[in-house]
Motif scaffolding. Structure first.
Motif, mmCIF file in Angstrom:
data_model
loop_
_atom_site.group_PDB
_atom_site.id
_atom_site.type_symbol
_atom_site.label_atom_id
_atom_site.label_comp_id
_atom_site.label_asym_id
_atom_site.label_seq_id
_atom_site.Cartn_x
_atom_site.Cartn_y
_atom_site.Cartn_z
ATOM 1 N N LYS A 73 0.855 -1.189 0.000
ATOM 2 C CA LYS A 73 0.000 0.000 0.000
ATOM 3 C C LYS A 73 0.890 1.238 0.000
ATOM 4 O O LYS A 73 2.050 1.161 0.367
ATOM 5 C CB LYS A 73 -0.827 0.014 1.298
ATOM 6 C CG LYS A 73 -2.056 -0.861 1.272
ATOM 7 C CD LYS A 73 -2.657 -0.879 2.658
ATOM 8 C CE LYS A 73 -4.135 -0.663 2.638
ATOM 9 N NZ LYS A 73 -4.654 -0.462 3.996
ATOM 10 N N PRO A 74 0.341 2.389 -0.415
ATOM 11 C CA PRO A 74 1.134 3.617 -0.332
ATOM 12 C C PRO A 74 1.414 4.004 1.117
ATOM 13 O O PRO A 74 0.793 3.465 2.038
ATOM 14 C CB PRO A 74 0.252 4.672 -1.004
ATOM 15 C CG PRO A 74 -0.936 3.992 -1.519
ATOM 16 C CD PRO A 74 -0.986 2.612 -0.957
ATOM 17 N N ASP A 75 2.315 4.960 1.288
ATOM 18 C CA ASP A 75 2.583 5.503 2.617
ATOM 19 C C ASP A 75 1.290 6.010 3.241
ATOM 20 O O ASP A 75 0.410 6.474 2.523
ATOM 21 C CB ASP A 75 3.552 6.698 2.492
ATOM 22 C CG ASP A 75 4.986 6.226 2.469
ATOM 23 O OD1 ASP A 75 5.198 5.018 2.702
ATOM 24 O OD2 ASP A 75 5.869 7.051 2.204
ATOM 25 N N PRO A 76 1.181 5.941 4.562
ATOM 26 C CA PRO A 76 -0.046 6.433 5.215
ATOM 27 C C PRO A 76 -0.383 7.870 4.826
ATOM 28 O O PRO A 76 -1.535 8.195 4.570
ATOM 29 C CB PRO A 76 0.288 6.344 6.697
ATOM 30 C CG PRO A 76 1.303 5.278 6.801
ATOM 31 C CD PRO A 76 2.073 5.306 5.530
ATOM 32 N N GLU A 121 -1.744 7.892 1.386
ATOM 33 C CA GLU A 121 -3.087 7.318 1.414
ATOM 34 C C GLU A 121 -4.096 8.368 1.891
ATOM 35 O O GLU A 121 -5.188 8.515 1.339
ATOM 36 C CB GLU A 121 -3.101 6.112 2.373
ATOM 37 C CG GLU A 121 -4.033 5.023 1.926
ATOM 38 C CD GLU A 121 -3.810 3.756 2.731
ATOM 39 O OE1 GLU A 121 -3.436 3.866 3.921
ATOM 40 O OE2 GLU A 121 -4.015 2.675 2.177
ATOM 41 N N GLU A 122 -3.673 9.104 2.904
ATOM 42 C CA GLU A 122 -4.534 10.155 3.475
ATOM 43 C C GLU A 122 -4.852 11.213 2.414
ATOM 44 O O GLU A 122 -6.009 11.597 2.222
ATOM 45 C CB GLU A 122 -3.792 10.807 4.663
ATOM 46 C CG GLU A 122 -4.665 11.661 5.546
ATOM 47 C CD GLU A 122 -5.835 10.851 6.123
ATOM 48 O OE1 GLU A 122 -6.964 11.393 6.110
ATOM 49 O OE2 GLU A 122 -5.620 9.694 6.555
ATOM 50 N N GLU A 156 -4.755 10.900 -0.790
ATOM 51 C CA GLU A 156 -5.582 10.329 -1.844
ATOM 52 C C GLU A 156 -7.049 10.322 -1.432
ATOM 53 O O GLU A 156 -7.939 10.670 -2.199
ATOM 54 C CB GLU A 156 -5.094 8.909 -2.143
ATOM 55 C CG GLU A 156 -5.350 8.486 -3.571
ATOM 56 C CD GLU A 156 -4.885 7.059 -3.835
ATOM 57 O OE1 GLU A 156 -3.915 6.625 -3.179
ATOM 58 O OE2 GLU A 156 -5.514 6.398 -4.658
ATOM 59 N N LYS A 157 -7.256 9.940 -0.178
ATOM 60 C CA LYS A 157 -8.615 9.894 0.352
ATOM 61 C C LYS A 157 -9.241 11.284 0.291
ATOM 62 O O LYS A 157 -10.390 11.465 -0.138
ATOM 63 C CB LYS A 157 -8.578 9.398 1.812
ATOM 64 C CG LYS A 157 -9.812 8.588 2.214
ATOM 65 C CD LYS A 157 -9.756 8.237 3.684
ATOM 66 C CE LYS A 157 -9.180 6.837 3.920
ATOM 67 N NZ LYS A 157 -8.937 6.584 5.359
#
Lengths: 265, 208
Positions: free
Chosen positions: A112-115, A118-119, A121-122
């Motif tokens: 998965k991408p880095d947290p 990811e944040e 992207e969300k």
């Protein structure tokens, strides 16, 4: 089941070879950039780019091939973590990963991408979802319009610079002029139109027809034959050196001619 | 009474064993502006310098095969500037590894009675010309862009006539002998003037 495993292995091999190719060309490109930047030409950079882009495309094709199983369905589990140096691993990763420890495993086996990524992207997804379909359509249209405007401007600029590029094709220098000018500064070719034609420049020994009165050197030469080793001696000096004979006539001519030199008039 | 010894070979040995590295080219009159523009961008940031010089080339013919040549130059636009006496040796083309023509050179500033002195020594004037143009510098490199004028009436620099429709462009460096590396810098600089001007090592013997 066995067939599936075989297929997985085959596609892994294909993937590996593609990635190796890509790595090699990246390596050679970086080498070129670092070591030959001073004589690197733009076309050769473009060649390297084309190669890389082609290889990336092939890699994508391999991944999307229908016979390639979905790699994302495969699970990789680290079986042993060790803080000790692993020579095998070192060799396989070409010295990049010396140990297989809890510190590096999360980085290398990440799916998965880095947290933070990811944040972000969300955040973007929710932003996009909030805009209504109409508003989105409008934005798309205006963006398209801007892009096409920009494209038009760029291509227009290109056309103009190309037609401007034709201008430098018009000669900015003339090799014949270069030669004439170099010959003029080097030995006065074409400069002394007041000298009789056919007179020599330096380096054409013996061919010198000298303007009357321009110099008494020839006389000095003849008279001062013993001074072979000292051609820079003037007639006066030679006389001082105590060489009798025809000398005086040489001196006379010399003095007379010097005072009659055209430049001094 | 014995005559004082005359030093015959003023250029070999001693402390003045300097070499001039030279690249030459030309630019047509209508492209001069572009070249000047580019040179101002490439060269050291200095006030654009112009010059107007009168050069006279003197020969001393001995019994050797080639005469001894000295060049006397004076500034026509700067009153009171010293005259410039210059000796240039035979140019050497060298091999492909050296990117510039090389010749021995000796430069001396002199007083204004230089021509009289040379005449007294037995030199005679072979030819003269007027050079008018621009001077640029980049580090130890010197770039001269100038027009050569023929002198119509000997000794009278008021009536002149341009030799051609081009300006001569010279890139030169004066350095101690053996410093062939400077020719690399010169080659790089010359590259940057393409395609406006092609600076090359031109063997003048080829043009005789």
């Amino acid at each position: 089941w066995q067939r599936e495993e075989k297929q997985l292995e085959a596609s892994l091999d294909a993937l590996l070879s593609q990635v190796a190719d890509l790595k090699n060309s990246l390596g050679s490109f970086i080498y070129k950039l670092e070591n030959e930047y001073d004589r690197l030409t733009w076309p050769s950079v473009l060649d390297s780019f084309a190669l890389l882009s082609g290889q990336l495309n092939t890699l994508n094709k391999v991944l999307k091939h229908e016979k390639t199983p979905l790699f994302r369905n495969q699970v990789i589990i680290p079986l042993v973590l060790s803080p000790d140096r692993d020579e095998d691993l070192m060799r396989q990763t070409e010295g990049r990963v010396p140990v297989f420890s809890h510190e590096v495993v999360p980085d290398h086996l990440r799916t998965k991408p880095d947290p933070e990524v990811e944040e972000q992207e969300k955040q973007l997804t929710t932003d996009a979802a909030r805009i209504g379909a109409d508003a989105a359509q409008k934005q798309i249209q205006s963006l398209n319009k801007m892009c096409s405007n920009l494209l038009e401007k760029i291509s227009k600029e290109e056309r103009e610079s190309e037609s401007g590029g034709l201008r430098p094709n018009k000669q900015t220098f003339n090799p014949a002029d270069t030669n004439a000018l170099v010959a003029a500064v080097a030995f006065g070719k074409g400069l002394s139109n007041w000298r009789p034609s056919g007179s020599s420049g330096p380096g054409q020994p013996g061919a010198g027809t000298i303007l009357a009165g321009a110099s008494g050197l020839q006389q000095v030469q003849m008279a001062g034959a013993p001074s072979q080793q000292q051609p820079m001696l003037s007639g006066v000096q030679m006389a001082q050196a105590g060489q009798p004979g025809k000398m005086p006539s040489g001196i006379k001519t010399n003095i007379k001619s010097a005072s009659m030199h055209p430049y001094q008039r | 009474m014995e005559a004082p010894p005359v030093t015959m070979m003023p250029v070999t040995g001693g402390t003045i064993n300097m070499m001039e590295y030279l690249l030459q080219g030309s630019v047509l009159d209508h492209s001069l502006e572009s070249l000047i523009h580019r040179l101002r961008g490439l060269c050291d940031n200095m006030e654009p310098e112009t010059f107007l010089d009168h050069e006279m080339v003197f020969l001393l013919k001995g019994q050797q095969a080639s005469p001894f040549v000295l060049r006397a130059r004076r500034s026509m636009d700067r009153a009171g500037a010293p005259w410039h006496l210059r000796y240039l040796g035979q140019p050497e083309m060298g091999d492909k590894n050296r990117h510039a023509l090389v010749r021995n050179c000796v430069d001396i500033a002199t007083s204004e009675n230089l021509t009289d002195f040379l005449m007294e020594m037995g030199f005679r004037m072979d030819h003269e010309f007027v050079a008018k143009g621009h001077l640029f510098r980049k580090g130890i490199m010197k770039i001269m862009v100038y027009k050569i004028f023929r002198i119509l009436v000997p000794g009278n620099t008021d009536s002149t006539e341009a030799l051609s429709l081009s300006y001569l462009v010279e890139l030169s460096v004066v350095a101690p002998a053996g410093q062939d590396v400077v020719s690399d810098d010169m080659r790089n600089f010359a590259e940057q003037l393409k395609p406006l001007v092609h600076l090359e090592k031109i063997d003048p013997k080829r043009l005789m």
